[in-house]
Every structure is written in C-alpha cells, then in structure tokens.
Motif scaffolding. Sequence first.
Motif, mmCIF file in Angstrom:
data_model
loop_
_atom_site.group_PDB
_atom_site.id
_atom_site.type_symbol
_atom_site.label_atom_id
_atom_site.label_comp_id
_atom_site.label_asym_id
_atom_site.label_seq_id
_atom_site.Cartn_x
_atom_site.Cartn_y
_atom_site.Cartn_z
ATOM 1 N N VAL A 55 17.986 56.061 -9.823
ATOM 2 C CA VAL A 55 18.413 54.802 -10.425
ATOM 3 C C VAL A 55 18.759 54.966 -11.897
ATOM 4 O O VAL A 55 19.749 54.415 -12.379
ATOM 5 C CB VAL A 55 17.305 53.731 -10.243
ATOM 6 C CG1 VAL A 55 17.629 52.477 -11.004
ATOM 7 C CG2 VAL A 55 17.123 53.411 -8.786
ATOM 8 N N ASN A 56 17.970 55.734 -12.623
ATOM 9 C CA ASN A 56 18.170 55.855 -14.069
ATOM 10 C C ASN A 56 19.390 56.698 -14.443
ATOM 11 O O ASN A 56 19.789 56.724 -15.590
ATOM 12 C CB ASN A 56 16.920 56.407 -14.746
ATOM 13 C CG ASN A 56 16.512 57.750 -14.186
ATOM 14 O OD1 ASN A 56 16.970 58.151 -13.117
ATOM 15 N ND2 ASN A 56 15.646 58.438 -14.892
ATOM 16 N N GLU A 57 20.007 57.363 -13.493
ATOM 17 C CA GLU A 57 21.183 58.192 -13.777
ATOM 18 C C GLU A 57 22.491 57.497 -13.402
ATOM 19 O O GLU A 57 23.565 58.069 -13.578
ATOM 20 C CB GLU A 57 21.078 59.523 -13.035
ATOM 21 C CG GLU A 57 19.928 60.377 -13.505
ATOM 22 C CD GLU A 57 19.797 61.669 -12.714
ATOM 23 O OE1 GLU A 57 20.705 61.985 -11.916
ATOM 24 O OE2 GLU A 57 18.777 62.348 -12.896
ATOM 25 N N VAL A 58 22.416 56.280 -12.892
ATOM 26 C CA VAL A 58 23.610 55.577 -12.432
ATOM 27 C C VAL A 58 23.901 54.418 -13.382
ATOM 28 O O VAL A 58 23.022 53.627 -13.690
ATOM 29 C CB VAL A 58 23.406 55.057 -10.987
ATOM 30 C CG1 VAL A 58 24.610 54.284 -10.514
ATOM 31 C CG2 VAL A 58 23.101 56.211 -10.058
ATOM 32 N N THR A 66 30.914 47.681 -11.143
ATOM 33 C CA THR A 66 30.512 46.900 -12.303
ATOM 34 C C THR A 66 29.489 47.672 -13.109
ATOM 35 O O THR A 66 28.599 48.315 -12.553
ATOM 36 C CB THR A 66 29.903 45.554 -11.855
ATOM 37 O OG1 THR A 66 30.872 44.851 -11.095
ATOM 38 C CG2 THR A 66 29.475 44.716 -13.032
ATOM 39 N N ASP A 67 29.609 47.593 -14.420
ATOM 40 C CA ASP A 67 28.658 48.240 -15.321
ATOM 41 C C ASP A 67 27.337 47.470 -15.244
ATOM 42 O O ASP A 67 27.315 46.250 -15.382
ATOM 43 C CB ASP A 67 29.209 48.213 -16.745
ATOM 44 C CG ASP A 67 28.379 49.017 -17.710
ATOM 45 O OD1 ASP A 67 27.300 49.504 -17.325
ATOM 46 O OD2 ASP A 67 28.812 49.155 -18.858
ATOM 47 N N PHE A 68 26.234 48.160 -15.023
ATOM 48 C CA PHE A 68 24.935 47.502 -14.897
ATOM 49 C C PHE A 68 24.472 46.855 -16.194
ATOM 50 O O PHE A 68 23.669 45.946 -16.175
ATOM 51 C CB PHE A 68 23.862 48.496 -14.436
ATOM 52 C CG PHE A 68 23.960 48.849 -12.985
ATOM 53 C CD1 PHE A 68 23.792 47.887 -12.015
ATOM 54 C CD2 PHE A 68 24.221 50.140 -12.587
ATOM 55 C CE1 PHE A 68 23.873 48.195 -10.668
ATOM 56 C CE2 PHE A 68 24.301 50.467 -11.251
ATOM 57 C CZ PHE A 68 24.135 49.501 -10.291
ATOM 58 N N THR A 69 24.956 47.296 -17.329
ATOM 59 C CA THR A 69 24.433 46.795 -18.608
ATOM 60 C C THR A 69 24.878 45.376 -18.917
ATOM 61 O O THR A 69 24.185 44.653 -19.607
ATOM 62 C CB THR A 69 24.854 47.713 -19.765
ATOM 63 O OG1 THR A 69 26.277 47.809 -19.780
ATOM 64 C CG2 THR A 69 24.222 49.069 -19.633
ATOM 65 N N TRP A 70 26.011 44.909 -18.394
ATOM 66 C CA TRP A 70 26.499 43.572 -18.755
ATOM 67 C C TRP A 70 25.557 42.465 -18.322
ATOM 68 O O TRP A 70 25.387 41.483 -19.008
ATOM 69 C CB TRP A 70 27.895 43.317 -18.200
ATOM 70 C CG TRP A 70 27.905 43.021 -16.722
ATOM 71 C CD1 TRP A 70 28.074 43.906 -15.722
ATOM 72 C CD2 TRP A 70 27.721 41.757 -16.096
ATOM 73 N NE1 TRP A 70 28.003 43.288 -14.504
ATOM 74 C CE2 TRP A 70 27.789 41.963 -14.700
ATOM 75 C CE3 TRP A 70 27.505 40.465 -16.565
ATOM 76 C CZ2 TRP A 70 27.645 40.929 -13.783
ATOM 77 C CZ3 TRP A 70 27.356 39.440 -15.641
ATOM 78 C CH2 TRP A 70 27.436 39.678 -14.282
ATOM 79 N N ALA A 71 24.900 42.614 -17.177
ATOM 80 C CA ALA A 71 24.027 41.564 -16.640
ATOM 81 C C ALA A 71 22.635 41.583 -17.242
ATOM 82 O O ALA A 71 21.885 40.646 -17.081
ATOM 83 C CB ALA A 71 23.935 41.697 -15.133
ATOM 84 N N SER A 72 22.284 42.641 -17.939
ATOM 85 C CA SER A 72 20.899 42.739 -18.427
ATOM 86 C C SER A 72 20.845 43.165 -19.892
ATOM 87 O O SER A 72 19.931 43.861 -20.295
ATOM 88 C CB SER A 72 20.131 43.722 -17.555
ATOM 89 O OG SER A 72 20.787 44.971 -17.556
ATOM 90 N N VAL A 94 23.295 50.091 -6.163
ATOM 91 C CA VAL A 94 24.240 48.982 -6.218
ATOM 92 C C VAL A 94 23.622 47.800 -6.957
ATOM 93 O O VAL A 94 22.413 47.744 -7.160
ATOM 94 C CB VAL A 94 24.680 48.550 -4.801
ATOM 95 C CG1 VAL A 94 25.467 49.655 -4.121
ATOM 96 C CG2 VAL A 94 23.503 48.160 -3.951
ATOM 97 N N CYS A 95 24.475 46.844 -7.340
ATOM 98 C CA CYS A 95 23.987 45.643 -8.021
ATOM 99 C C CYS A 95 23.433 44.657 -6.987
ATOM 100 O O CYS A 95 23.669 44.799 -5.789
ATOM 101 C CB CYS A 95 25.113 45.003 -8.838
ATOM 102 S SG CYS A 95 26.470 44.341 -7.854
#
Length: 127
Positions: A55-58, A66-72, A94-95
């Motif tokens: 998880v930490n490498e994706v 979608t970039d995971f950073t936008w939601a959090s 996945v998100c």
Amino acid sequence: GARRAWWIRRSHPTLHSISVHHGVAQDHSGDSYREALEEALYAARGARPAAWKPVNEVSLCACCNTDFTWASMLHSEPHRLAARLRCHSCGDVVCSGCSERKRPLPQVGVLREVRVCDRCFLRPSVS
C-alpha cells in the motif's frame, strides 16, 4: 490478515497443539466456521490468492488512476494509507470509490463475499 494465515506450513510447531480458549465456540460456529474450513481445504489443494501490492508504495488507484493524495491532503499519513484499499481478487491497490463491490472468489476458495475492485467485479467469475 486471517486469509493469509492459511498459507502457514503444516510443519509449523504451533500447529501441533491446539488450546481452546473461553469464547472460541461462539466465535467459530455456524457458517463462518464452515466457510473457513472450506477455504482451508482449497488452500491445502493448492489454491493461491493474488499477491497483494504494498500500500505504501502505490500513489495512484489501479482502476481510475486517481492520485491518492487529493482525497486525504488534510489527514495524517495513517489516514492517507487507510484510504487505499486492496482488491482481494487481483491484489491491486485501489481507492474506496473503485472498491465498493463484493463477490465470492471460489477459484481461490474464498466462498464469502470480499472486497473487489470494479475491474474484477465486472470480470466473469471463474469457478
């Protein structure tokens, strides 16, 4: 976590003795116990789940990119990692929007419904 425990070698020393603890009968009765035994039988016959990606490498959802950073952005690092979910079928990260569905995975012995990504949900089931 529990699903991965089935892949422990039979020669592991802790499997040679079973101790019964208070409340174990209630936790392991009925359908959940039967399903766990059936899944263990599939594992003993060689069924293997997909390898899970770390998880930490994706940084992008494997389905929608979608970039995971936008939601959090305003959350801590643990919150950011928790927003990333794994598909039990393909092992991709996945998100939450792309992993809202569940289905059994009989090809690997998982007979209860588990989280899968949209791609795997739409793919025909292999029995």
